[in-house]
Design a protein around this motif. Structure first.
Motif, PDB file in Angstrom:
ATOM      1  N   ARG A  98       0.842  -1.190   0.000  1.00  0.00           N
ATOM      2  CA  ARG A  98       0.000   0.000   0.000  1.00  0.00           C
ATOM      3  C   ARG A  98       0.885   1.250   0.000  1.00  0.00           C
ATOM      4  NH1 ARG A  98      -2.253   1.598   5.941  1.00  0.00           N
ATOM      5  NH2 ARG A  98      -0.235   1.914   6.923  1.00  0.00           N
ATOM      6  N   ILE A  99       0.344   2.373  -0.486  1.00  0.00           N
ATOM      7  CA  ILE A  99       1.090   3.628  -0.482  1.00  0.00           C
ATOM      8  C   ILE A  99       1.109   4.175   0.939  1.00  0.00           C
ATOM      9  CG2 ILE A  99       1.302   5.933  -1.452  1.00  0.00           C
ATOM     10  CD1 ILE A  99       1.599   3.688  -3.486  1.00  0.00           C
ATOM     11  N   GLY A 100       2.326   4.423   1.451  1.00  0.00           N
ATOM     12  CA  GLY A 100       2.480   4.858   2.825  1.00  0.00           C
ATOM     13  C   GLY A 100       2.725   6.346   2.945  1.00  0.00           C
ATOM     14  N   ASP A 101       3.604   6.728   3.875  1.00  0.00           N
ATOM     15  CA  ASP A 101       3.764   8.137   4.226  1.00  0.00           C
ATOM     16  C   ASP A 101       5.120   8.728   3.832  1.00  0.00           C
ATOM     17  OD1 ASP A 101       5.319   6.733   5.992  1.00  0.00           O
ATOM     18  OD2 ASP A 101       4.555   7.696   7.799  1.00  0.00           O
ATOM     19  N   VAL A 102       5.898   8.011   3.018  1.00  0.00           N
ATOM     20  CA  VAL A 102       7.181   8.577   2.584  1.00  0.00           C
ATOM     21  C   VAL A 102       6.909   9.700   1.596  1.00  0.00           C
ATOM     22  CG1 VAL A 102       9.261   8.123   1.238  1.00  0.00           C
ATOM     23  CG2 VAL A 102       8.543   6.504   2.999  1.00  0.00           C
ATOM     24  N   THR A 103       7.438  10.874   1.879  1.00  0.00           N
ATOM     25  CA  THR A 103       7.277  12.022   0.984  1.00  0.00           C
ATOM     26  C   THR A 103       8.649  12.567   0.597  1.00  0.00           C
ATOM     27  OG1 THR A 103       7.145  13.573   2.838  1.00  0.00           O
ATOM     28  CG2 THR A 103       5.076  12.648   2.021  1.00  0.00           C
ATOM     29  N   THR A 104       8.704  13.280  -0.526  1.00  0.00           N
ATOM     30  CA  THR A 104       9.962  13.858  -1.006  1.00  0.00           C
ATOM     31  C   THR A 104       9.726  15.298  -1.434  1.00  0.00           C
ATOM     32  OG1 THR A 104       9.568  13.122  -3.282  1.00  0.00           O
ATOM     33  CG2 THR A 104      10.754  11.607  -1.829  1.00  0.00           C
ATOM     34  N   SER A 105      10.803  16.078  -1.465  1.00  0.00           N
ATOM     35  CA  SER A 105      10.674  17.475  -1.863  1.00  0.00           C
ATOM     36  C   SER A 105      10.684  17.645  -3.373  1.00  0.00           C
ATOM     37  CB  SER A 105      11.809  18.311  -1.245  1.00  0.00           C
ATOM     38  OG  SER A 105      13.070  17.774  -1.620  1.00  0.00           O
ATOM     39  N   ASP A 106      11.222  16.661  -4.083  1.00  0.00           N
ATOM     40  CA  ASP A 106      11.273  16.709  -5.546  1.00  0.00           C
ATOM     41  C   ASP A 106      10.570  15.489  -6.130  1.00  0.00           C
ATOM     42  OD1 ASP A 106      12.941  19.066  -5.798  1.00  0.00           O
ATOM     43  OD2 ASP A 106      14.595  17.822  -5.049  1.00  0.00           O
ATOM     44  N   PRO A 107      10.142  15.580  -7.385  1.00  0.00           N
ATOM     45  CA  PRO A 107       9.565  14.396  -8.034  1.00  0.00           C
ATOM     46  C   PRO A 107      10.608  13.284  -8.124  1.00  0.00           C
ATOM     47  CG  PRO A 107       9.120  16.384  -9.314  1.00  0.00           C
ATOM     48  CD  PRO A 107      10.135  16.761  -8.275  1.00  0.00           C
ATOM     49  N   ILE A 108      10.182  12.046  -7.942  1.00  0.00           N
ATOM     50  CA  ILE A 108      11.100  10.915  -8.023  1.00  0.00           C
ATOM     51  C   ILE A 108      10.456   9.798  -8.850  1.00  0.00           C
ATOM     52  CG2 ILE A 108      12.105  11.421  -5.755  1.00  0.00           C
ATOM     53  CD1 ILE A 108      10.514   8.943  -4.697  1.00  0.00           C
ATOM     54  N   PHE A 109      11.266   8.809  -9.202  1.00  0.00           N
ATOM     55  CA  PHE A 109      10.750   7.603  -9.834  1.00  0.00           C
ATOM     56  C   PHE A 109      10.089   6.768  -8.753  1.00  0.00           C
ATOM     57  CE2 PHE A 109      11.204   3.124 -11.036  1.00  0.00           C
ATOM     58  CZ  PHE A 109      10.670   3.138 -12.327  1.00  0.00           C
ATOM     59  N   PHE A 110       8.794   6.501  -8.900  1.00  0.00           N
ATOM     60  CA  PHE A 110       8.031   5.758  -7.902  1.00  0.00           C
ATOM     61  C   PHE A 110       7.250   4.685  -8.644  1.00  0.00           C
ATOM     62  CE2 PHE A 110       4.846   4.568  -4.937  1.00  0.00           C
ATOM     63  CZ  PHE A 110       5.221   4.995  -3.666  1.00  0.00           C
ATOM     64  N   ARG A 111       7.641   3.423  -8.444  1.00  0.00           N
ATOM     65  CA  ARG A 111       6.982   2.310  -9.136  1.00  0.00           C
ATOM     66  C   ARG A 111       6.330   1.423  -8.084  1.00  0.00           C
ATOM     67  NH1 ARG A 111       8.260   0.000 -14.291  1.00  0.00           N
ATOM     68  NH2 ARG A 111       6.898  -1.787 -14.653  1.00  0.00           N
ATOM     69  N   ASN A 112       5.011   1.349  -8.131  1.00  0.00           N
ATOM     70  CA  ASN A 112       4.271   0.540  -7.181  1.00  0.00           C
ATOM     71  C   ASN A 112       3.188  -0.211  -7.937  1.00  0.00           C
ATOM     72  OD1 ASN A 112       2.015  -0.052  -5.195  1.00  0.00           O
ATOM     73  ND2 ASN A 112       3.583   0.683  -3.783  1.00  0.00           N
ATOM     74  N   GLU A 113       3.190  -1.533  -7.818  1.00  0.00           N
ATOM     75  CA  GLU A 113       2.219  -2.337  -8.553  1.00  0.00           C
ATOM     76  C   GLU A 113       1.626  -3.413  -7.664  1.00  0.00           C
ATOM     77  OE1 GLU A 113       3.238  -3.653 -12.497  1.00  0.00           O
ATOM     78  OE2 GLU A 113       4.934  -2.284 -12.574  1.00  0.00           O
ATOM     79  N   PRO A 114       0.365  -3.781  -7.900  1.00  0.00           N
ATOM     80  CA  PRO A 114      -0.294  -4.804  -7.088  1.00  0.00           C
ATOM     81  C   PRO A 114       0.058  -6.217  -7.554  1.00  0.00           C
ATOM     82  CG  PRO A 114      -1.845  -3.932  -8.687  1.00  0.00           C
ATOM     83  CD  PRO A 114      -0.561  -3.153  -8.862  1.00  0.00           C
ATOM     84  N   VAL A 115       1.303  -6.598  -7.320  1.00  0.00           N
ATOM     85  CA  VAL A 115       1.779  -7.943  -7.646  1.00  0.00           C
ATOM     86  C   VAL A 115       2.287  -8.604  -6.370  1.00  0.00           C
ATOM     87  CG1 VAL A 115       2.300  -7.462 -10.066  1.00  0.00           C
ATOM     88  CG2 VAL A 115       4.035  -7.006  -8.317  1.00  0.00           C
ATOM     89  N   GLY A 116       2.723  -9.859  -6.487  1.00  0.00           N
ATOM     90  CA  GLY A 116       3.066 -10.626  -5.303  1.00  0.00           C
ATOM     91  C   GLY A 116       4.423 -10.362  -4.714  1.00  0.00           C
ATOM     92  N   SER A 117       5.312  -9.701  -5.466  1.00  0.00           N
ATOM     93  CA  SER A 117       6.658  -9.449  -4.949  1.00  0.00           C
ATOM     94  C   SER A 117       7.290  -8.272  -5.663  1.00  0.00           C
ATOM     95  CB  SER A 117       7.548 -10.690  -5.131  1.00  0.00           C
ATOM     96  OG  SER A 117       7.904 -10.843  -6.491  1.00  0.00           O
ATOM     97  N   THR A 118       8.237  -7.636  -4.986  1.00  0.00           N
ATOM     98  CA  THR A 118       9.022  -6.580  -5.627  1.00  0.00           C
ATOM     99  C   THR A 118       9.889  -7.171  -6.730  1.00  0.00           C
ATOM    100  OG1 THR A 118       9.054  -5.326  -3.561  1.00  0.00           O
ATOM    101  CG2 THR A 118      10.682  -4.720  -5.205  1.00  0.00           C
ATOM    102  N   ALA A 119      10.321  -8.421  -6.551  1.00  0.00           N
ATOM    103  CA  ALA A 119      11.148  -9.083  -7.561  1.00  0.00           C
ATOM    104  C   ALA A 119      10.444  -9.147  -8.913  1.00  0.00           C
ATOM    105  CB  ALA A 119      11.522 -10.482  -7.083  1.00  0.00           C
TER     106      ALA A 119
END
Length: 307
Positions: A98-119
């Motif tokens: 799930r999307i949590g509370d990490v925030t950044t001051s600049d745009p970043i590469f953020f890849r999040n997908e509903p799959v079974g593993s980060t691998a």
């Protein structure tokens, strides 16, 4: 001299988080980045088995990330990040939670997908970069994928995970089921762990509204190893609740063969938790048939109930 880029997973690292850190650091290195895989805690027996079997060096432990540059893999919540992450520069996130509370001051590469593993996601990132996956890296990625999906048995498993697993197995020269059984045997090794180590071995913290909640999980083919020590485990859970002031703390004891869990509870909100999980607690214990995934089957209903 430029700062290295640390690729690091969550606290209480598991196989997906460690193998993903190594695999993504390797991809970044091929792309000319001084990337270093790191870990945010002690290795568990399964993950150490994977690295030893592949002949891969254990990533160094990063105890304080303040002032460093970070790529977060397999998590995106500050309650799970390495110490000092709030004072670090987070430049990328690759995750499947799930999307949590990490925030950044600049745009970043953020890849999040509903799959079974980060691998699974990292395999796609190798493809997107037109980089081949060597046998050793394929073994690491396959290990992370099979571990997090409980050899493709978890309800978090998607068709994409299955397809990627077969491809990685071919690249690694391994059979999914045979290698998966090896991992399950290692995952079940509780060894001489104390009750407290069982509680905190695979453990995550969450903020559900005003409530701080801890959820641990022991995945094993021999749940009796834990449940026979029930009173000592509950006492350890009570100690953790007192120390960390959790509203509630759950420990899932997951039977990998029967594909079910027993949950132990410390702290308050027993009725609310029971209603959320459609379970009845007796002496702080409840049975959860068909429940294997903390991420998909426990966290969402608890968050709805406690927020």
């Amino acid at each position: 001299m430029a700062q290295p880029l640390y690729v690091i997973g969550h606290q209480q690292p598991d196989t997906d988080t460690v193998c993903s850190a190594i695999a993504y650091a390797r991809l970044k290195q091929r792309q000319g980045t001084d990337a270093v895989p790191a870990r945010a805690g002690e290795m568990n027996p399964e993950t150490q088995f994977v690295l030893d079997r592949a002949g891969v060096e254990t990533p160094s432990r990063l105890d304080d990330a303040a002032g460093e540059r970070l790529v977060l893999v397999d998590h995106n919540e500050h309650s799970q990040t390495v110490s000092g992450a709030r004072e670090a520069e987070i430049v990328e996130v690759v995750d499947h939670h799930r999307i949590g509370d990490v925030t950044t001051s600049d745009p970043i590469f953020f890849r999040n997908e509903p799959v079974g593993s980060t691998a699974t996601i990292l395999t796609q990132l190798y493809d997107a970069a037109d980089e081949s996956i060597d046998e050793e890296t394929a073994q690491l990625l396959l290990s992370g994928l099979l571990s997090d999906t409980v050899v493709l048995r978890s309800p978090t498993t998607t068709d994409r995970d299955r397809t990627v697993a077969e491809r990685l197995a071919e690249l690694a020269g391994l059979d999914v089921e045979e290698y998966g059984k090896e991992l399950l045997q290692q995952k079940s090794k509780l060894g001489e762990k104390s009750p407290r180590e069982m509680v905190l071995g695979d453990f995550k913290e969450f903020e559900f509204g005003a409530h701080e909640v801890g959820i641990g999980q022991v995945e094993t083919v021999e749940p009796a190893t834990v449940l026979e020590q029930r009173e000592a485990v509950l006492a350890a859970m009570d100690d953790v609740v007192d120390e960390r002031e959790y509203a509630t703390l759950l420990l899932l004891v997951t039977d990998l063969l029967e594909e079910e869990s027993t949950v132990l509870l410390a702290g308050g909100h027993e009725d609310t938790v029971g209603e959320a999980l459609d379970a009845t607690f007796t002496d702080r214990e409840a049975f959860l048939p068909g429940v294997m995934s903390r991420k998909k089957q426990v966290v969402p209903p608890l968050e709805d109930a406690l927020s």
